[in-house]
Design an enzyme around this catalytic site. Structure first.
Site, short mmCIF file in Angstrom:
data_model
loop_
_atom_site.label_atom_id
_atom_site.label_comp_id
_atom_site.label_asym_id
_atom_site.label_seq_id
_atom_site.Cartn_x
_atom_site.Cartn_y
_atom_site.Cartn_z
N ARG A 198 0.88 -1.37 -0.07
CA ARG A 198 -0.14 -0.02 -0.07
C ARG A 198 0.99 1.10 -0.04
NH1 ARG A 198 -3.51 -2.86 -1.61
NH2 ARG A 198 -5.34 -3.31 -0.50
N GLU B 135 -3.18 7.60 -4.49
CA GLU B 135 -3.40 6.99 -5.79
C GLU B 135 -5.04 7.49 -6.25
OE1 GLU B 135 -2.08 3.04 -5.04
OE2 GLU B 135 -4.28 2.38 -5.37
N HIS C 28 -1.40 0.08 -9.97
CA HIS C 28 -1.88 -0.72 -9.09
C HIS C 28 -2.63 -1.79 -9.77
CE1 HIS C 28 -4.22 -1.02 -4.79
NE2 HIS C 28 -4.03 -2.16 -5.37
P1 NAP Z 1 -0.95 -11.43 4.97
O1 NAP Z 1 -0.80 -13.01 4.71
O2 NAP Z 1 -1.76 -10.81 6.05
O3 NAP Z 1 0.57 -10.99 5.29
C1 NAP Z 1 0.74 -9.61 5.87
C2 NAP Z 1 2.10 -9.64 6.26
O4 NAP Z 1 2.43 -8.36 7.14
C3 NAP Z 1 2.47 -10.42 7.61
O5 NAP Z 1 3.76 -11.03 7.35
C4 NAP Z 1 2.60 -9.75 8.71
O6 NAP Z 1 3.31 -10.27 9.77
C5 NAP Z 1 3.14 -8.32 8.24
N1 NAP Z 1 2.96 -7.24 8.94
C6 NAP Z 1 1.95 -6.53 9.45
N2 NAP Z 1 1.72 -5.41 10.28
C7 NAP Z 1 3.19 -5.45 10.20
C8 NAP Z 1 4.29 -4.58 10.81
N3 NAP Z 1 3.88 -3.43 11.50
N4 NAP Z 1 5.41 -4.44 10.63
C9 NAP Z 1 6.12 -5.49 9.89
N5 NAP Z 1 5.19 -6.31 9.49
C10 NAP Z 1 3.83 -6.36 9.45
O7 NAP Z 1 -1.40 -10.51 3.74
P2 NAP Z 1 -0.99 -10.92 2.23
O8 NAP Z 1 -2.26 -11.81 1.66
O9 NAP Z 1 0.41 -11.37 2.04
O10 NAP Z 1 -1.14 -9.45 1.70
C11 NAP Z 1 -0.18 -8.27 2.03
C12 NAP Z 1 -0.76 -6.95 1.66
O11 NAP Z 1 -0.72 -6.81 0.23
C13 NAP Z 1 -2.25 -6.78 1.66
O12 NAP Z 1 -2.73 -6.42 3.06
C14 NAP Z 1 -2.41 -5.71 0.73
O13 NAP Z 1 -2.52 -4.28 1.24
C15 NAP Z 1 -1.35 -5.93 -0.26
N6 NAP Z 1 -1.93 -6.19 -1.59
C16 NAP Z 1 -1.65 -5.42 -2.60
C17 NAP Z 1 -2.24 -5.62 -3.98
C18 NAP Z 1 -1.73 -4.81 -5.16
O14 NAP Z 1 -2.79 -4.79 -6.07
N7 NAP Z 1 -0.71 -4.10 -5.08
C19 NAP Z 1 -2.66 -6.83 -4.09
C20 NAP Z 1 -2.99 -7.63 -3.22
C21 NAP Z 1 -2.48 -7.46 -1.75
P3 NAP Z 1 3.23 -9.87 11.40
O15 NAP Z 1 1.68 -9.92 11.43
O16 NAP Z 1 4.10 -11.10 12.00
O17 NAP Z 1 3.81 -8.66 11.52
C1 8YV Z 2 -6.90 -4.85 -6.01
C2 8YV Z 2 -5.81 -5.09 -3.79
O1 8YV Z 2 -6.37 -3.61 -6.53
O2 8YV Z 2 -6.34 -7.23 -3.04
C3 8YV Z 2 -6.11 -6.27 -2.74
O3 8YV Z 2 -5.91 -5.69 -1.60
O4 8YV Z 2 -5.06 -4.13 -3.42
C4 8YV Z 2 -5.67 -5.60 -5.15
O5 8YV Z 2 -5.91 -6.90 -5.29
C5 8YV Z 2 -8.12 -4.52 -5.46
O6 8YV Z 2 -8.81 -5.45 -4.76
C6 8YV Z 2 -9.50 -4.43 -6.52
O7 8YV Z 2 -10.32 -3.69 -6.32
#
Ligand code: NAP
Ligand code: 8YV
Length: 313
Positions: free
Chosen positions: A231, A260, A278
Site C-alpha cells: 500500500r 493514488e 495498482h
Molecule cells: P498477510 O498474509 O496478512 O501478510 C501480511 C504480512 O504483513 C504478515 O507477514 C505480517 O506479519 C506483516 N505485518 C503486518 N503488520 C506489520 C508491521 N507493523 N511490521 C512488519 N510486518 C507487518 O497478507 P497478504 O495476503 O500477504 O497481503 C499483504 C498485503 O498486500 C495486503 O494487505 C494488501 O495491502 C497488499 N496487496 C496489494 C495488492 C496490489 O494490487 N498491489 C494486491 C494484493 C494485496 P506480522 O503480523 O507477523 O507482523
Molecule cells: C486490487 C488489492 O487492486 O486485493 C487487494 O488488496 O489491492 C488488489 O487486489 C483490488 O482488490 C481491486 O479492487
C-alpha cells in the site's frame, strides 16, 4: 430476493453475476449517498465492496440490518472490522487466489527496476539506439540479496520466486514464521542495510503507516532498490521522492501510491523509477478467481451463516 448494496469498484463480470443473483443497488450512482442511506439503509442485508473503497464505521452503522460484507480484494485496512464485529456483521475477502499474480508483479518490478527494462524501452523508442547511443549498464538480479518487508501469503510466494533466481532472502515482520527456510530479521533497518532490493508486501493501515521512512531508505543506500506492491501508505512518499531525486537510493518500482491515482510529479521525470497503476492482481484469471470468491462468500453466508474466507479484527 436478497438486497445487496455495492460500495466497490467491481469488474463488469462480477457486477453481472451479482445482478443475476441478488437485488443489487450501486451506492456510487447516488448523488447524495448520505440521504439515500438514511432513507433506504435498513433495506440491505449484504454489502459488496472492493479493497480500495472498503466500508467505514459510518457506512456500516447506516445499514442497521446488515449481516455480511463481501470484499473484492485481500487488503482490509479500509474495512472497519471492529465496527462490523460490534454490529455482528461477518466479513468475507479474497485471500490466496491473488498470491501468484501479486508475486509475479513484484518480481516483474524487481527485474524491471534493477535491469532498467522500461527505461531501455523508452531509449529504443526515442531513436537513441538507432542514432548510435549505448544504453548504460544495469544491475544483475540473479544471486542478489532480497529483503522482504512482510512475510504473509504473498511475501512467502515471492520468496519462492526468488529461489529460482538464486537470490538470498531474508524477511522482516513482527513475528518470525515457523517452518520456513528463510531468516527472520527483527530489525527493519538491518534488513534494509543488508539487501540489494527491499520489497514491501506488508498489510496496510495505521499499524504500518510510513514504516519505510528516511532512515530505512538511507540504510538501503545508494546501491539499493525499493519495490512496493503493498500500500502507498506504508512508505513516507515525500521522503522516498527526496531519496530518489538526491540519488540516496538506486531506484524504485511502485505499484501503489499514497494518494493514488495521483503520482508525485517528481517521479514522472526519473528513469530509475518504474510506475504501475495498482495492477498487481489485475489479470483476467485472478480477477475472475477473486470474483468467484466474492460470490462464494455471499452464497456460503446466506446458506450457512459463515463466509468462506472470513476476516476478523
Ligand atoms: P498477510 O498474509 O496478512 O501478510 C501480511 C504480512 O504483513 C504478515 O507477514 C505480517 O506479519 C506483516 N505485518 C503486518 N503488520 C506489520 C508491521 N507493523 N511490521 C512488519 N510486518 C507487518 O497478507 P497478504 O495476503 O500477504 O497481503 C499483504 C498485503 O498486500 C495486503 O494487505 C494488501 O495491502 C497488499 N496487496 C496489494 C495488492 C496490489 O494490487 N498491489 C494486491 C494484493 C494485496 P506480522 O503480523 O507477523 O507482523
Ligand atoms: C486490487 C488489492 O487492486 O486485493 C487487494 O488488496 O489491492 C488488489 O487486489 C483490488 O482488490 C481491486 O479492487
Amino acid at each position: 430476493m436478497t438486497q445487496l448494496l455495492n460500495n466497490g469498484r467491481l469488474p463488469p463480470f462480477l457486477m453481472a453475476r451479482l445482478t443475476a443473483e441478488y437485488r443489487l443497488h450501486d451506492l456510487m450512482q447516488e448523488t447524495d449517498p448520505k440521504a439515500f442511506l438514511a432513507a433506504h439503509g435498513y433495506e440491505f442485508t449484504g454489502l459488496v465492496t472492493s479493497a480500495p473503497r472498503g466500508a467505514d464505521a459510518a457506512l456500516i452503522k447506516a445499514l442497521p440490518n446488515l449481516q455480511v460484507i463481501s470484499s473484492f480484494g485481500v487488503g482490509l485496512e479500509k474495512i472497519d472490522l471492529a465496527a462490523a464485529a460490534s454490529q455482528g456483521v461477518a466479513v468475507g475477502y479474497t485471500p490466496d487466489v491473488l498470491n501468484d499474480c501479486v508475486a509475479d508483479t513484484a518480481f516483474g518490478l524487481v527485474l524491471d527496476v534493477m535491469r532498467g527494462f522500461s527505461a531501455a524501452d523508452r531509449f529504443v523508442r526515442s531513436g537513441a539506439w538507432a542514432a548510435g547511443q549505448a544504453y548504460p549498464l544495469a544491475r544483475k538480479v540473479s544471486g542478489q540479496r532480497l529483503g522482504l518487508v512482510g512475510f504473509g501469503r504473498i511475501g512467502q510466494t515471492i520468496a519462492r520466486r526468488a529461489a529460482g533466481f538464486d537470490m538470498a532472502v531474508r524477511y522482516h515482520s513482527r513475528r518470525p514464521v515457523a517452518g520456513v527456510p528463510w531468516l527472520h530479521e527483527p530489525s527493519l533497518l538491518e534488513l534494509a542495510a543488508w539487501c540489494d532490493c527491499l520489497l514491501v508486501i506488508v498489510a496496510g493501515g495505521a499499524g504500518t503507516r510510513h514504516l519505510i521512512n528516511a532512515p530505512v531508505l538511507d540504510a538501503l543506500g545508494p546501491r539499493g532498490f525499493l519495490v512496493n506492491v503493498s500500500r502507498g501508505s506504508v512508505i513516507d512518499e515525500p521522503a522516498l521522492v527526496q531519496a530518489l531525486v538526491n540519488k540516496r537510493i538506486a531506484g524504485a518500482g511502485l505499484d501503489v501510491f499514497e494518494n493514488e491515482p495521483q503520482v508525485p510529479a517528481d517521479l514522472l521525470a526519473l528513469d530509475n523509477v518504474v510506475l504501475l497503476p495498482h495492477i498487481a492482481s489485475a489479470t483476467q484469471e485472478t480477477r475472475e478467481a477473486m470474483a468467484e470468491r466474492v460470490m462464494a462468500n455471499l452464497a456460503s453466508f446466506f446458506s450457512t451463516g459463515q463466509v468462506m474466507s472470513a476476516a476478523t479484527p
